[in-house]
Motif scaffolding. Structure first.
Motif, PDB file in Angstrom:
ATOM      1  N   UNK A   9     -31.515 -41.160  37.287  1.00  0.00           N
ATOM      2  CA  UNK A   9     -32.696 -40.637  37.964  1.00  0.00           C
ATOM      3  C   UNK A   9     -33.872 -40.607  36.995  1.00  0.00           C
ATOM      4  N   UNK A  10     -34.940 -39.979  37.426  1.00  0.00           N
ATOM      5  CA  UNK A  10     -36.100 -39.866  36.547  1.00  0.00           C
ATOM      6  C   UNK A  10     -35.727 -39.096  35.288  1.00  0.00           C
ATOM      7  N   UNK A  11     -36.284 -39.474  34.158  1.00  0.00           N
ATOM      8  CA  UNK A  11     -35.936 -38.772  32.917  1.00  0.00           C
ATOM      9  C   UNK A  11     -36.328 -37.297  32.989  1.00  0.00           C
ATOM     10  N   UNK A  12     -35.420 -36.449  32.492  1.00  0.00           N
ATOM     11  CA  UNK A  12     -35.691 -35.020  32.450  1.00  0.00           C
ATOM     12  C   UNK A  12     -36.016 -34.637  31.010  1.00  0.00           C
ATOM     13  N   UNK A  13     -37.022 -33.823  30.852  1.00  0.00           N
ATOM     14  CA  UNK A  13     -37.423 -33.370  29.514  1.00  0.00           C
ATOM     15  C   UNK A  13     -36.391 -32.393  28.965  1.00  0.00           C
ATOM     16  N   UNK A  14     -35.968 -32.600  27.739  1.00  0.00           N
ATOM     17  CA  UNK A  14     -35.052 -31.658  27.093  1.00  0.00           C
ATOM     18  C   UNK A  14     -35.840 -30.757  26.163  1.00  0.00           C
ATOM     19  N   UNK A  15     -36.456 -31.372  25.165  1.00  0.00           N
ATOM     20  CA  UNK A  15     -37.289 -30.564  24.275  1.00  0.00           C
ATOM     21  C   UNK A  15     -38.312 -31.411  23.543  1.00  0.00           C
ATOM     22  N   UNK A  16     -39.344 -30.739  23.057  1.00  0.00           N
ATOM     23  CA  UNK A  16     -40.377 -31.365  22.244  1.00  0.00           C
ATOM     24  C   UNK A  16     -40.544 -30.519  20.993  1.00  0.00           C
ATOM     25  N   UNK A  17     -40.633 -31.187  19.857  1.00  0.00           N
ATOM     26  CA  UNK A  17     -40.810 -30.467  18.609  1.00  0.00           C
ATOM     27  C   UNK A  17     -41.968 -31.092  17.843  1.00  0.00           C
ATOM     28  N   UNK A  18     -42.918 -30.271  17.439  1.00  0.00           N
ATOM     29  CA  UNK A  18     -44.084 -30.754  16.697  1.00  0.00           C
ATOM     30  C   UNK A  18     -43.897 -30.406  15.220  1.00  0.00           C
ATOM     31  N   UNK A  19     -43.734 -31.439  14.385  1.00  0.00           N
ATOM     32  CA  UNK A  19     -43.467 -31.193  12.957  1.00  0.00           C
ATOM     33  C   UNK A  19     -44.617 -30.502  12.252  1.00  0.00           C
ATOM     34  N   UNK A  20     -45.843 -30.754  12.718  1.00  0.00           N
ATOM     35  CA  UNK A  20     -46.995 -30.163  12.023  1.00  0.00           C
ATOM     36  C   UNK A  20     -47.069 -28.670  12.259  1.00  0.00           C
ATOM     37  N   UNK A  21     -46.938 -28.289  13.537  1.00  0.00           N
ATOM     38  CA  UNK A  21     -47.087 -26.870  13.858  1.00  0.00           C
ATOM     39  C   UNK A  21     -45.751 -26.141  13.835  1.00  0.00           C
ATOM     40  N   UNK A  22     -44.650 -26.881  13.924  1.00  0.00           N
ATOM     41  CA  UNK A  22     -43.338 -26.238  14.004  1.00  0.00           C
ATOM     42  C   UNK A  22     -43.038 -25.705  15.398  1.00  0.00           C
ATOM     43  N   UNK A  23     -43.893 -26.048  16.367  1.00  0.00           N
ATOM     44  CA  UNK A  23     -43.677 -25.562  17.732  1.00  0.00           C
ATOM     45  C   UNK A  23     -42.575 -26.357  18.421  1.00  0.00           C
ATOM     46  N   UNK A  24     -41.689 -25.636  19.084  1.00  0.00           N
ATOM     47  CA  UNK A  24     -40.613 -26.276  19.814  1.00  0.00           C
ATOM     48  C   UNK A  24     -40.634 -25.780  21.250  1.00  0.00           C
ATOM     49  N   UNK A  25     -40.565 -26.725  22.185  1.00  0.00           N
ATOM     50  CA  UNK A  25     -40.563 -26.350  23.595  1.00  0.00           C
ATOM     51  C   UNK A  25     -39.361 -26.999  24.253  1.00  0.00           C
ATOM     52  N   UNK A  26     -38.469 -26.208  24.835  1.00  0.00           N
ATOM     53  CA  UNK A  26     -37.361 -26.816  25.559  1.00  0.00           C
ATOM     54  C   UNK A  26     -37.359 -26.335  27.000  1.00  0.00           C
ATOM     55  N   UNK A  27     -36.837 -27.206  27.850  1.00  0.00           N
ATOM     56  CA  UNK A  27     -36.917 -26.958  29.284  1.00  0.00           C
ATOM     57  C   UNK A  27     -35.569 -26.446  29.796  1.00  0.00           C
ATOM     58  N   UNK A  28     -35.541 -25.387  30.608  1.00  0.00           N
ATOM     59  CA  UNK A  28     -34.297 -24.977  31.237  1.00  0.00           C
ATOM     60  C   UNK A  28     -33.822 -26.082  32.168  1.00  0.00           C
TER      61      UNK A  28
END
Ligand SMILES: *[C@@H]1O[C@H](CO)[C@@H](O)[C@H](O)[C@H]1NC(C)=O
Ligand SMILES: *[C@@H]1O[C@H](CO)[C@@H](O)[C@H](O)[C@H]1NC(C)=O
Length: 440
Positions: free
Chosen positions: A281-300
Motif C-alpha cells: 500500500x502507500x508508504x507509511x511514515x515510521x519516523x524522522x530524525x534531524x541530525x542537526x536539531x536532534x529532533x525525532x518524530x515518530x508516528x503511531x
C-alpha cells in the motif's frame, strides 16, 4: 626655518586630508541580479542648479542637467535602460536606475554632481550575479573572447533512482527530468570498485527544449552489498545532485527483536533520516530524525515498535530496531532515506517476519524446511565444489567457475518462493553429477 616648513607642511597635509574626507563618501557596493532592476545610489547636499554625471572608468555613461526641463542623456550601452528622477535630484538624490542589468554592467561607477554650492563625488561598485531559480537566466563571461553568452536555465529539481529486476540481471535507473542545459550523469559505487561501470545514458529533449536524462547501469554481479551512486552535474556551475541506493533482504521471527540496518555513505554530513514502511500500500511514515536539531518524530502505532539510537545518526548509522515484531503487521519493505540538500541515500530492506510455527500452517512449515534444505544444499554445493576442484586440479580441466553463478541462481530462486524448491534441486543436480545420491 626648516622646522617651520615642516610645521607648515604638516598643517597643509592635515587640511588637504580634511578637505578630501569632507567631500568623499565611502565606496558603496551594490549587488544586483542578472536581468533585474538595479539602483546605483548617490546623494549630495541640497542646492540648486544641479547637474549630474555618472562615469564608468572615466567615461560618461549618463548625464542630467537641470534647466530646460531636466535633460537626460544616456550613453549607448545604457540607452533605454537607465533613468534618473528629476524630482529626487532636487531633494539631493542622484540615484541612477538601471534596468535589465547584465554581467557587462559590472564595474566601478562614479557619480559627479555639480551644484551652486560646489562639487560632489561618490563611488559605487556594481556586482551582478546569476540566479538559481526556475527558468533563470544564466550568463557566462568568456573573458578571453570578450563574449557573453546568456541562456535560460531550468535547474535540477531532483533525481529518481530505482532498481529494476529484469530477466537474468538487475539494472539501476537514474532519471532527471526537465532540465536545461543537458546535465552530465556519472556513476560510482560505495565502496569504490575497480570494475568498469558501463552506464547507458540517453538525453531526450521535449518541445520546450527541456531535457530528460535517463541513465541505466547494470549492477555488478557477485557484489550484493554495494551502494550505487548516480551523480548529476551541470555545465554552468550549479550544484551537483547525487542519489544512491542499496537494497537488501532480511528475515526475522515473530516476537524476536530485529535490527534493520541502514548506513549512510561517508560523504553525507549531518543528514536528516526518514524511515517508512510499505507492504504494497502507500508508504507509511515510521519516523524522522534531524541530525542537526536532534529532533525525532515518530508516528503511531510505530512509536511503540521501533527504537532508533539518535546519537549514531550523525555518524551515518540510522539502523532501526524493530521490537516485538508481528508476522502479519511487520512483514514488508522498510525504506530508510538519509538526505542533505542535493543528496539522498536510500536503503530499502525487504523484511519478512516468520510467524510462530505452532500457529502457522503448511506454507510456513514448508518455508522452514526450505531454509533447512537451502542450508544443506549450500553445504553440499561447497563440498562438491571442493571435491571437483581437487579432482580437476590434477587433470588441468577448467576450474569450477560456476560456483558464484550458482549462488546467485539460488538467490534468485529464493525470490520466487516455495514452489521453486524442486527446480532448485533439479538445477543443482544437473550441475553436479556426483551430488545426486548425496542429496536424496
Ligand atoms: C517641461 O515639462 C512639462 C511637463 O512634462 C511640460 O509641460 C513643459 O512644457 C516642459 N517645458 C519645457 C521648457 O520643455
Ligand atoms: C534615492 O532614491 C531612490 C529611488 O527612489 C531610493 O531608493 C533611495 O532610498 C533614495 N536615497 C535617499 C538617500 O533618499
Amino acid at each position: 626655518m626648516s622646522a617651520s616648513c615642516i610645521w607648515a607642511c604638516f598643517l597643509f597635509a592635515i587640511s588637504a586630508a580634511a578637505a578630501a574626507t569632507q567631500d568623499k563618501t565611502p565606496d558603496v557596493t551594490v549587488t544586483c541580479l542578472v536581468s533585474e532592476e538595479c539602483l546605483l545610489p548617490c546623494s549630495f547636499p541640497l542646492a540648486t542648479k544641479e547637474s549630474v554625471r555618472w562615469f564608468r572608468q572615466d567615461v560618461v555613461v549618463f548625464s542630467f542637467r537641470r534647466g530646460d526641463n531636466g535633460s537626460q542623456t544616456a550613453s549607448q550601452v545604457f540607452a533605454g535602460r537607465a533613468a534618473m528622477f528629476p524630482q529626487l535630484i532636487s531633494g539631493g538624490n542622484a540615484t541612477l536606475m538601471l534596468k535589465e542589468v547584465g554581467l557587462m554592467d559590472r564595474g566601478t561607477y562614479r557619480c559627479y554632481v555639480r551644484t551652486s554650492k560646489g562639487e560632489h563625488n561618490a563611488k559605487v561598485v556594481l556586482k551582478v550575479e546569476g540566479r538559481f531559480d526556475a527558468n533563470m537566466l544564466r550568463c557566462q563571461n568568456f573573458e578571453d573572447h570578450q563574449e557573453l553568452a546568456c541562456f535560460r536555465v531550468a535547474p535540477i529539481q531532483g533525481l529518481s533512482l530505482e532498481l529494476y529486476r529484469l530477466s537474468g540481471y538487475e539494472e539501476m535507473k537514474c532519471i532527471v527530468r526537465n532540465v536545461f542545459p543537458p546535465p552530465r550523469v556519472t556513476w560510482a559505487t560505495e565502496p569504490p570498485t575497480f570494475e568498469d561501470l558501463r552506464p547507458i545514458t540517453r538525453m531526450l529533449a521535449d518541445k520546450r527544449g527541456l531535457y530528460t536524462a535517463d541513465s541505466r547501469l547494470r549492477t555488478l554481479s557477485g557484489q550484493p552489498d554495494l551502494i550505487y551512486v548516480c551523480k548529476v552535474s551541470t555545465s554552468y556551475g550549479g550544484p551537483t545532485w547525487t542519489s544512491s541506493l542499496r537494497e537488501r533482504e532480511i528475515r526475522g521471527s515473530e516476537g524476536r527483536d530485529l535490527t534493520i540496518p541502514c548506513f549512510a555513505p561517508p560523504y553525507l554530513n549531518n543528514p536528516t533520516l526518514h524511515w517508512s514502511f510499505t507492504n504494497g500500500e502507500d508508504p507509511a511514515h515510521i519516523l524522522t530524525y534531524d541530525s542537526r536539531s536532534g529532533d525525532s518524530v515518530s508516528t503511531p502505532p510505530w512509536d511503540d515498535h521501533v527504537e532508533l539510537d539518535g546519537f549514531r545518526v550523525p555518524f551515518g548509522d540510522g539502523s532501526l530496531r524493530l521490537m516485538d515484531p508481528d508476522h502479519a503487521v511487520h512483514t514488508g519493505t522498510y525504506s530508510c532515506v538519509f538526505s542533505v540538500p542535493y543528496n539522498t541515500h536510500t536503503e530499502r530492506t525487504d523484511v519478512s517476519i516468520e510467524g510462530p510455527t505452532v500457529n502457522r500452517s503448511t506454507s510456513e512449515a514448508a518455508s522452514y524446511w526450505w531454509i533447512v534444505a537451502l542450508a544443506v544444499a549450500v553445504l553440499i554445493l561447497g563440498l562438491v565444489a571442493m571435491f571437483a576442484y581437487l579432482k580437476l586440479k590434477g587433470s588441468a580441466a577448467k576450474p569450477p567457475r560456476r560456483d558464484p553463478e550458482e549462488v546467485t541462481e539460488l538467490n534468485s530462486v529464493k525470490d520466487v518462493g516455495g514452489e521453486s524448491q524442486m527446480s532448485e534441486d533439479g538445477r543443482f543436480l544437473a550441475g553436479g553429477t556426483n551430488g545426486q545420491s548425496g542429496l536424496s
